[in-house]
Design an enzyme around this catalytic site. Structure first.
Site, PDB file in Angstrom:
ATOM      1  N   HIS A   1      -4.123  -3.223   2.105  1.00 16.47           N
ATOM      2  CA  HIS A   1      -3.152  -2.190   2.440  1.00 16.47           C
ATOM      3  C   HIS A   1      -3.821  -0.828   2.628  1.00 16.47           C
ATOM      4  CE1 HIS A   1       0.926  -0.564   2.566  1.00 16.47           C
ATOM      5  NE2 HIS A   1       0.501   0.423   1.813  1.00 16.47           N
TER       6      HIS A   1
ATOM      7  N   HIS B   1       7.296  -1.409   4.715  1.00 15.64           N
ATOM      8  CA  HIS B   1       7.578  -1.605   3.292  1.00 15.64           C
ATOM      9  C   HIS B   1       8.171  -2.988   3.117  1.00 15.64           C
ATOM     10  CE1 HIS B   1       7.803   1.375  -0.268  1.00 15.64           C
ATOM     11  NE2 HIS B   1       6.588   1.288   0.195  1.00 15.64           N
TER      12      HIS B   1
END
Lengths: 236, 733
Positions: B42, B88
């Site tokens: 990430h 998200h």
């Protein structure tokens, strides 16, 4: 005529109202900070929409305790013009300046949409440029706009012609289908008995320029200016 | 250190060895934690970095490309647009409301971190089919979460997209894009320059929420993911609203050198990224960080992902003024460290050093993996399905109604009526059109915004699908009269360690890059979201493109709605027998197969140019891109938007279903006044584009004939019912 737009922490339509009053209508307008305690020198106060204090606890429930509110209440009680839009309306209810209370929308969701409103009373500082019974188009955007008042209060509001706007169909008929939030009697806006404090859920500042799809909201603000310039006054 | 410790944090044995090499010693627990989050997929982009280099990122109007909090594009008059998209997905899969809400919060912070006033939010969502109760729970929660956060911030959610496909059932996608406006002189970058300068933490207190959220985002979802629920942060949009106002006041007074939001990996990422960009180091004392909870360890403070926090490096001597502004907005602002000159992130707790790591080791020395790429086996089968023998539908009216009710095409009003899309009074065209249009107060100009992606196309051919995502976004902007200027991308894929996923990723980026070049829309930043898999099953490769365009004269804009009787309908572009990957094929024939429609980028650029030219010349009353559902659905959408029907006459050698529902690219449906007809046709001819007059607007029904035979004649009422009531009815189950 000088306008004051009150900025609470979490207000988010303050700049929109300021823009309409200043840039669109060319009126003098200032921001008033929630932490101040003086509103002297202003002719009309606007409590704008938004999420004051995050709407935590209940919409408007914390804002009514803001340091500026005693001055707003004094101003209102002595006949000063006060306009509460959306969250501003909720604050006026919580502060006891207008009767009744807000509940969550009956659909339990936030609603943002254009609504039709029937002008129930045009003999006010805020609606004098409309015709009585005129159907106007103003958007709403709220999660707690389900107005409630008990039967006695409602009867009083009716008797005194304090109900100013009702949600209606495009042809002006007040129907359950035209009610976006479940508010009693399709009420979208009310005024105090003396006629100087208006609370409304729809956002007139969002339709004051044709670029944004409508100008009915401009007429509401222009009504205030007209009324003032004609030299009309209320209260003390 | 026991291998279990670092492995649990997501580091491999090789990565741990590398850390030892960099430090010249065994790292301690805090240091391993810092490396683990910064080297997570990430934050570290370790499987995507080399491929991302393929993206064109430069143009004279690009003021800031990838590598910052957000990209910036020059729009003239000393102003600029700041924008970025972010995923998200994993948080939203296990806690939809807070997952989506904090997704909005995070991307908005990226915008004002650059000094810009946030002005709009967009969202791109993917779910499984709505007949699954869990999907309804996820969608209800995600939409309510976006509304909760965006509405409270006073940011209009002006556009978006929602698609449904079984491939997203276990792993929904929640991509949020934020857009800001800035005076170019106010641009700030996330740099910790100026040795000796203070480092300040502004905003919320730090708690134990979200520890290792970045690591969680970098693994596949499974049964055990539910246990990760505490990794999901909790949002407080009210505090973020205060944070926006305070930070913009601070910018206005020119008090800071740089600022950065704390998203994934919290203080760790914001501090080392700011230092690395400036080539400095930083000393931070965790004991100075205001806490929400007692007894937090340095490890927890450094890795907390508590929301609504910013890291600021003020100019020398400006600390007190920054604090005063924050106090006025009811926020804490605390000096937690200093900028140093040695390039080292030195973390202390009081007098004790608890971690000491080179800043650039965390940001730049993250290992990069080139996985072997392998074309997935399913492609041979699916691309070669014979689509020429499909049974021809008996009743085309029924097919169109079915398509209008298909959730991928049906009205998304159920979603966007929960979003305040009007606040800030700039929304000239909100959700439901090809692109949103915002005015820029005081200029006469407008911004056009859109977000697009088609996972099904990418599944069937990621290269073409990626290119189409870019082309369609640009086409949507052109249809409202805007010149596309640049894009931000959110690349949602499965596990990149699998050769098939690595291949999909590479192909998609290649296709996107090709389209970016051809359409002159450079990439200014974005986000990669890998490991979108449930129980080993990957989602469709889903690159999502958020694009920004400029309308030089807001009065010269266009929308899809037909508004005038007797306008001439012109179809720009060519309809080919391309039903592979189409909505028609999926909804009517139950097939996801074939090849997606082809894309000729030269043709695409020419079509868009003609559309923009014609709109700018004031010749067009409506313009609409032909996308999912093809020409028939485009006709219906324009009719429903304007409450006006049409009589359409098509002549073609194609089968009617191919003609009506093919999703051939580079097609735009125009409505023009009769007097403008010849000029528009001439404009197309000059560019060598096919353009055909196919009918005129009229009445309250959509009547379509093919080669003289009526294929359907539907009233607006019956179409509207299918289109508008479909999703509310599914959600009410």
């Amino acid at each position: 005529m000088k306008f004051g737009v009150i900025v609470f922490p979490g207000s988010n339509c303050d700049q929109d109202v300021y823009h309409v009053l200043g840039a669109v209508l060319g009126q003098p307008v200032d921001y008033l900070w929630h932490g101040d305690t003086d509103v002297a020198g202003y002719d009309c106060l606007v409590l704008p929409g938004g999420f004051s204090y995050g709407d935590y606890l209940r919409a408007g429930a914390i804002a009514r305790f803001a340091p500026i509110m005693p001055a707003v209440i004094d101003f209102a009680r002595s006949g000063g013009l006060v306009l509460g839009i959306c969250n501003g309306f909720q604050i006026l209810l919580e502060a006891g300046l207008l009767p009744g209370a807000m509940r969550r929308n009956d659909c339990l969701q936030f609603r943002c949409q254009w609504t039709y409103l029937r002008v129930e009373n045009n003999a006010t500082p805020f609606t004098n440029r409309f015709r009585e019974g005129q159907v106007i188009r103003i958007p709403i955007a709220h999660g707690e706009g389900n107005y409630y008042a008990d039967a006695a209060t409602l009867a009083e509001l009716e008797a005194n012609r304090q109900i100013i706007f009702r949600y209606c169909a495009p042809d002006g008929e007040v129907t359950p289908a035209a009610n976006p939030n479940g508010s009693v009697g399709n009420i979208a806006g009310i005024i105090n008995r003396e006629g100087n404090i208006l609370g409304m859920m729809p956002h007139p500042e969002r339709c004051a320029e044709s670029l944004l799809g409508g100008t009915d909201g401009r007429e509401l603000f222009a009504s205030i200016v007209d009324w003032w310039q004609r030299g009309e006054r209320l209260g003390a | 250190m026991e291998p279990e410790v670092y492995r649990q944090m997501g580091l491999t044995d090789e990565e741990f060895e590398r850390i030892k090499e960099i430090l010249g010693r065994e790292p301690n627990y805090v240091e391993v934690g810092m490396f683990a989050v910064m080297w997570s997929e990430h934050c570290g982009y370790k499987h995507s970095r080399p491929v991302l280099k393929l993206f064109p990122t430069k143009a004279p109007w690009v003021l800031q490309g990838p590598g910052e909090n957000a990209g910036i594009i020059d729009i003239g008059d000393g102003q600029a647009v700041v924008f970025k998209i972010e995923s998200h997905n994993h948080p939203s899969a296990i806690e939809p409301f807070q997952g989506a809400a904090t997704g909005v919060g995070g991307i908005v912070r990226d915008i004002f971190a650059m000094g810009a006033r946030p002005i709009a939010v967009l969202d791109s969502l993917r779910f499984g089919p709505l007949d699954d109760p869990r999907t309804r729970y996820l969608m209800g929660g995600v939409v309510a979460g976006i509304a909760f956060y965006g509405n409270c911030l006073g940011l209009p959610t002006v556009a978006g997209e929602v698609y449904f496909d079984p491939s997203y059932t276990g792993n929904p996608l929640v991509n949020a894009m934020a857009v800001g406006l800035i005076e170019q002189k106010d641009i700030r970058r996330g740099r910790a320059a100026g040795v000796g300068n203070a480092v300040m933490l502004v905003g919320a207190r730090t708690g134990r929420d979200g520890i290792h959220g970045a690591t969680f985002a970098s693994e596949e979802l499974s049964e055990a993911s539910e246990e990760r629920r505490p990794s999901v942060q909790v949002g407080d949009p009210f505090r973020e609203k205060l944070l926006i106002e305070a930070c913009l006041d601070i910018i206005k007074e020119d008090l800071i050198i740089g600022m950065q939001d704390m998203g994934a990996a919290g203080i760790t990422s914001s501090s080392c990224e700011m230092a690395a960009r400036a080539g400095t180091g930083m000393e931070i004392d965790v004991a100075l960080v205001p806490r929400r909870e007692e007894g937090m360890t340095p490890y927890e403070v450094m890795l907390s992902e508590s929301q609504e926090r910013m890291l600021l490096v003020p100019k020398k001597g400006a600390e007190a003024r920054v604090q005063a502004i924050c106090r006025r907005w009811g926020l804490e602002a605390v000096v937690i460290g200093r900028v140093t000159d040695d390039g080292i992130m030195r973390i202390k707790e009081g007098g004790r050093v608890v971690a000491e790591v080179p800043a650039r080791a965390l940001t730049d020395q993250c290992p990069v993996y080139e996985v072997e790429r392998r074309r997935p086996a399913y492609l041979d089968k699916l691309q070669h399905v014979d689509l020429s023998h499909l049974p021809e539908p008996g009743d085309y009216g029924e097919v169109l109604l079915k398509l209008l009710a298909a959730p991928n095409i049906a009205s998304k009003e159920w979603v966007y009526r929960q979003y305040d899309y009007m606040v800030r009074t700039d929304t000239v065209a909100g959700p439901g059109g090809d692109a949103a249009v915002l005015r820029i107060k005081g200029t006469g100009k407008g911004l056009a915004l859109t977000v697009d992606g088609n996972g099904r196309y990418c599944y069937l051919d990621p290269e073409t699908g990626g290119a189409i995502a870019v082309a369609e976004a640009a086409r949507n902007l052109s249809c409202v009269g805007a010149r596309p200027l640049g894009l931000t991308d959110c690349l949602n894929f499965g596990n990149p360690e699998k050769p098939e996923v690595a291949w999909q990723f590479y192909q998609a980026v290649t296709g996107m890059s090709r389209a970016c070049e051809a359409l002159q829309t450079p990439v200014t930043g974005g986000n990669v979201s890998f490991y979108n898999e449930t129980e080993g099953e990957a989602i469709y490769p889903t690159p999502v493109v958020g694009m920004v365009g400029l309308i030089t004269d807001i009065e010269k804009r266009c929308a899809l709605a037909w508004r005038r009787e007797d306008d001439v309908l012109i179809l720009l572009g060519e309809t080919c027998p391309e039903i592979g990957g189409s909505e028609y094929l999926a909804v009517v024939h139950g097939l996801v197969a074939g090849r997606p429609p082809g894309l000729n980028l030269e043709r695409e650029a020419a079509v868009q140019e003609v559309v923009r030219q014609a709109i700018a010349a004031g010749l067009v009353t409506a313009a609409h891109d032909c996308a999912e559902g093809g020409l028939a659905v485009a006709l219906a959408e324009s009719a429903l938007a304007g409450g006006l029907g049409a009589v359409v006459e098509l002549a073609s050698s194609l089968r009617p279903d191919y003609l009506l529902f093919s999703e051939s690219q580079s097609r735009v449906l125009l409505a023009v006044p009769p007097a403008a007809r010849d000029r528009v046709l001439a404009m197309a001819r000059e560019k060598g584009l096919p353009a055909a007059v196919i009918g005129r607007t009229a009445g309250r029904a959509l009547a379509v004939r093919v080669n003289g035979r009526t294929v359907f004649n539907l009233s607006l009422g019956e179409m509207e019912k299918q289109w508008r009531e479909s999703i509310p009815a599914l959600m009410a189950r």
